[in-house]
Design a protein around this motif. Sequence first.
Motif, PDB file in Angstrom:
ATOM      1  N   TRP A 235     -27.762 107.888 102.679  1.00 18.33           N
ATOM      2  CA  TRP A 235     -27.270 109.255 102.884  1.00 18.33           C
ATOM      3  C   TRP A 235     -27.205 110.023 101.566  1.00 18.33           C
ATOM      4  CZ3 TRP A 235     -22.526 111.599 101.418  1.00 18.33           C
ATOM      5  CH2 TRP A 235     -22.311 112.852 101.996  1.00 18.33           C
ATOM      6  N   LEU A 236     -26.798 109.332 100.482  1.00 16.52           N
ATOM      7  CA  LEU A 236     -26.703 109.997  99.185  1.00 16.52           C
ATOM      8  C   LEU A 236     -28.080 110.265  98.582  1.00 16.52           C
ATOM      9  CD1 LEU A 236     -23.727 108.014  97.577  1.00 16.52           C
ATOM     10  CD2 LEU A 236     -23.682 110.351  98.466  1.00 16.52           C
ATOM     11  N   LEU A 237     -29.015 109.343  98.782  1.00 16.28           N
ATOM     12  CA  LEU A 237     -30.349 109.490  98.195  1.00 16.28           C
ATOM     13  C   LEU A 237     -31.298 110.281  99.085  1.00 16.28           C
ATOM     14  CD1 LEU A 237     -30.880 105.877  96.798  1.00 16.28           C
ATOM     15  CD2 LEU A 237     -30.122 107.899  95.551  1.00 16.28           C
ATOM     16  N   GLY A 238     -30.907 110.531 100.329  1.00 12.56           N
ATOM     17  CA  GLY A 238     -31.784 111.234 101.257  1.00 12.56           C
ATOM     18  C   GLY A 238     -32.245 112.592 100.766  1.00 12.56           C
ATOM     19  N   PRO A 239     -31.352 113.458 100.242  1.00 13.50           N
ATOM     20  CA  PRO A 239     -31.804 114.765  99.750  1.00 13.50           C
ATOM     21  C   PRO A 239     -32.835 114.684  98.638  1.00 13.50           C
ATOM     22  CG  PRO A 239     -29.420 114.749 100.035  1.00 13.50           C
ATOM     23  CD  PRO A 239     -29.885 113.343 100.225  1.00 13.50           C
ATOM     24  N   LEU A 240     -32.888 113.565  97.922  1.00 10.46           N
ATOM     25  CA  LEU A 240     -33.864 113.387  96.848  1.00 10.46           C
ATOM     26  C   LEU A 240     -35.171 112.779  97.347  1.00 10.46           C
ATOM     27  CD1 LEU A 240     -31.461 111.955  94.104  1.00 10.46           C
ATOM     28  CD2 LEU A 240     -32.167 114.344  94.434  1.00 10.46           C
ATOM     29  N   GLY A 241     -35.234 112.497  98.632  1.00 14.63           N
ATOM     30  CA  GLY A 241     -36.435 111.879  99.182  1.00 14.63           C
ATOM     31  C   GLY A 241     -36.572 110.416  98.823  1.00 14.63           C
ATOM     32  N   ILE A 242     -35.464 109.758  98.521  1.00 13.47           N
ATOM     33  CA  ILE A 242     -35.480 108.347  98.111  1.00 13.47           C
ATOM     34  C   ILE A 242     -34.660 107.547  99.109  1.00 13.47           C
ATOM     35  CG2 ILE A 242     -34.968 106.715  96.246  1.00 13.47           C
ATOM     36  CD1 ILE A 242     -35.054 109.072  94.313  1.00 13.47           C
TER      37      ILE A 242
END
Length: 294
Positions: free
Chosen positions: A153-160
């Motif tokens: 969830w935390l890395l989702g906005p970064l595409g990771i």
Amino acid sequence: MTDTAHAAGPVRRLAGILHRRPRLQLSLLLSAPLAWLVLAYLGSLTVLFLSAFWTTDAFTSNVVKIWNTDNFTALFTTDVYRQVALRSVGVALAVTVLCVLIAFPVAFYTARIAQPRWRPLLVVAILTPLWASYLVKAYAWRLILAQGGLLDWLLGPLGIKGPGYGPTATVLVLTYLWLPYMVLPIHAGLEQLPASLLDASADLGARTGRTFRAVVLPMVLPSVAAGSVFTFSLSLGDYIAVQIVGGKTQLIGNLIYSNITLDLPLAAALGTVPVVIIVLYLLAVRRTGALSSL
């Protein structure tokens, strides 16, 4: 009164004998812990090593005390055992390196930058994770690393995406679990570092990197070595975290655990592997001279 005087007489004579013979006094003080060390620790290791030379009945799975070296031959000739041993050493080294990289700035802040009145509270904060249950922390990380979990969830906005379960997750969890064992020795070493050395290095024109390499690191190296002994040995023998977040990853601890009920002599032979590796690691650290001032 007479009985008290008679009782005090032998006690005083014994106290006088011990006072005149400090070596005898030291021997008596160390006899109990040394006996416990020899019987409980070294004795169990001896039994472990000897049982590795036994065999197991293929039909009943009972231990048969027939002396042979088949278990050790299997360790050296079976590819999977060599791969698991090398993977276990790699994970332990990776955890140790990560702990050093994270612990140094944390310990430097707690020992040199933070105000003296806050330093005890910061040390307590570093120790706080050790008070929580091992399983609670490991399963908390399982939720964090799960697919669609907090890390995703935390890395989702970064595409990771997060690493999921596997060797990377195992290294991350073990680093979190054993990090305090690295922070505390480095904190103690940095606390004893004289401020005059840092001032002298700055007065001579040395930059931060030069001061760290030439002044700080040599002085704190024994503390790093002491912390690495904990992080390396604890990571090498761990098997619970691997079962929780390791996915299909197999380390030496998992193999030992899985063979205890099926083939105890083979599990004993596998158990000698981390013991030998840790002994070799201690000898290597000792040869560097890093432990001489501990």
